[in-house]
Design a protein around this motif. Structure first.
Motif, PDB file in Angstrom:
ATOM      1  N   LEU A  55      10.944 -52.405 -78.369  1.00  0.00           N
ATOM      2  CA  LEU A  55      12.198 -51.763 -77.981  1.00  0.00           C
ATOM      3  C   LEU A  55      13.287 -52.102 -78.996  1.00  0.00           C
ATOM      4  O   LEU A  55      13.474 -53.265 -79.348  1.00  0.00           O
ATOM      5  CB  LEU A  55      12.634 -52.216 -76.592  1.00  0.00           C
ATOM      6  CG  LEU A  55      11.735 -51.806 -75.437  1.00  0.00           C
ATOM      7  CD1 LEU A  55      12.338 -52.267 -74.119  1.00  0.00           C
ATOM      8  CD2 LEU A  55      11.495 -50.310 -75.425  1.00  0.00           C
ATOM      9  N   PRO A  86      20.052 -54.455 -75.779  1.00  0.00           N
ATOM     10  CA  PRO A  86      19.800 -54.504 -74.337  1.00  0.00           C
ATOM     11  C   PRO A  86      21.068 -54.828 -73.545  1.00  0.00           C
ATOM     12  O   PRO A  86      21.936 -55.557 -74.020  1.00  0.00           O
ATOM     13  CB  PRO A  86      18.782 -55.632 -74.181  1.00  0.00           C
ATOM     14  CG  PRO A  86      18.233 -55.883 -75.540  1.00  0.00           C
ATOM     15  CD  PRO A  86      19.279 -55.452 -76.514  1.00  0.00           C
ATOM     16  N   GLY A 126      19.820 -44.591 -76.353  1.00  0.00           N
ATOM     17  CA  GLY A 126      18.750 -45.560 -76.570  1.00  0.00           C
ATOM     18  C   GLY A 126      19.198 -46.778 -77.347  1.00  0.00           C
ATOM     19  O   GLY A 126      18.830 -47.912 -77.015  1.00  0.00           O
ATOM     20  N   VAL A 142      16.652 -49.233 -75.389  1.00  0.00           N
ATOM     21  CA  VAL A 142      15.438 -48.660 -74.800  1.00  0.00           C
ATOM     22  C   VAL A 142      14.706 -47.665 -75.713  1.00  0.00           C
ATOM     23  O   VAL A 142      13.950 -46.829 -75.232  1.00  0.00           O
ATOM     24  CB  VAL A 142      15.732 -48.014 -73.422  1.00  0.00           C
ATOM     25  CG1 VAL A 142      16.117 -49.077 -72.404  1.00  0.00           C
ATOM     26  CG2 VAL A 142      16.800 -46.930 -73.521  1.00  0.00           C
ATOM     27  N   ALA A 201      12.251 -45.734 -73.401  1.00  0.00           N
ATOM     28  CA  ALA A 201      11.429 -46.448 -72.426  1.00  0.00           C
ATOM     29  C   ALA A 201      11.871 -46.079 -71.013  1.00  0.00           C
ATOM     30  O   ALA A 201      13.065 -45.920 -70.743  1.00  0.00           O
ATOM     31  CB  ALA A 201      11.572 -47.954 -72.631  1.00  0.00           C
ATOM     32  N   SER A 217      13.252 -46.410 -67.683  1.00  0.00           N
ATOM     33  CA  SER A 217      14.207 -47.417 -67.223  1.00  0.00           C
ATOM     34  C   SER A 217      15.201 -46.784 -66.259  1.00  0.00           C
ATOM     35  O   SER A 217      15.272 -45.560 -66.128  1.00  0.00           O
ATOM     36  CB  SER A 217      14.945 -48.051 -68.412  1.00  0.00           C
ATOM     37  OG  SER A 217      15.402 -47.076 -69.325  1.00  0.00           O
ATOM     38  N   VAL A 226      13.973 -52.102 -66.969  1.00  0.00           N
ATOM     39  CA  VAL A 226      13.147 -51.489 -68.002  1.00  0.00           C
ATOM     40  C   VAL A 226      11.717 -51.722 -67.543  1.00  0.00           C
ATOM     41  O   VAL A 226      11.281 -52.871 -67.396  1.00  0.00           O
ATOM     42  CB  VAL A 226      13.403 -52.108 -69.393  1.00  0.00           C
ATOM     43  CG1 VAL A 226      12.457 -51.495 -70.430  1.00  0.00           C
ATOM     44  CG2 VAL A 226      14.857 -51.902 -69.815  1.00  0.00           C
TER      45      VAL A 226
END
Length: 164
Positions: free
Chosen positions: A13, A17, A113, A118, A127, A129, A144
């Motif tokens: 990833l 975050p 993203g 992600v 991803a 999530s 996630v």
């Protein structure tokens, strides 16, 4: 960098975050009419952001339907974000008879993203999530999904959304 799996294969990833308690970062995505949409468009509303790798797959289809069905009775907004082209998202909504689903595309520059950490580097998908934001854009729930072909925890996400 965080690592998850997609079809049991490790993927990395990319991005920054976010965690519960953070102020949600802004992003720019495209609506189905190709207009740019920012997080600020939904200021003052609680938000459930459902992120899917591709709207045209079975798990993503079910995730989008479930969140929109279960959360649409709430006073807020449910956004589904993927890297699908806006045209594909619009076609999916039309072919499934879903008029109130808000689908947004991160295809152009992966702004969402990158801001939420992600991006699956190996696949250039987002991803799976879920992010729940209060009216002031504070993150109250994040997930996630560790395996990209699994469902998110619908109950936990919906409870967080409904209890804001």
């Amino acid at each position: 960098m965080t690592q998850i799996t997609f079809k049991q294969e490790p993927v990395t990833l990319l991005g920054s975050p976010v965690k519960v308690g953070d102020t949600a970062p802004d992003f720019t995505v495209l609506a189905n009419d190709l207009s740019e949409v920012n997080l600020s468009k939904y200021d003052g509303k609680k938000k459930l952001i459902s992120v899917v790798p591709s709207i045209d797959t079975g798990v993503c289809d079910q995730q989008t339907r479930k969140f929109n069905q279960e959360a649409s009775q709430e006073d807020g907004v449910v956004l589904t974000i993927s890297v699908d082209l806006p045209f594909a998202q619009k076609r999916w909504c039309a072919s499934n008879g879903l008029d109130n689903v808000i689908t947004l595309s991160d295809h152009k520059d992966l702004s969402f993203g990158k801001s939420y950490g992600v991006i699956m580097e190996e696949l250039r998908f987002l991803a799976r999530s879920v992010f729940v934001l209060d009216e002031n854009n504070k993150l109250v729930y994040t997930e996630v999904v560790p395996e990209g072909t699994d469902f998110p925890d619908f109950e936990a996400a919906l409870n967080a959304y409904k209890n804001i």
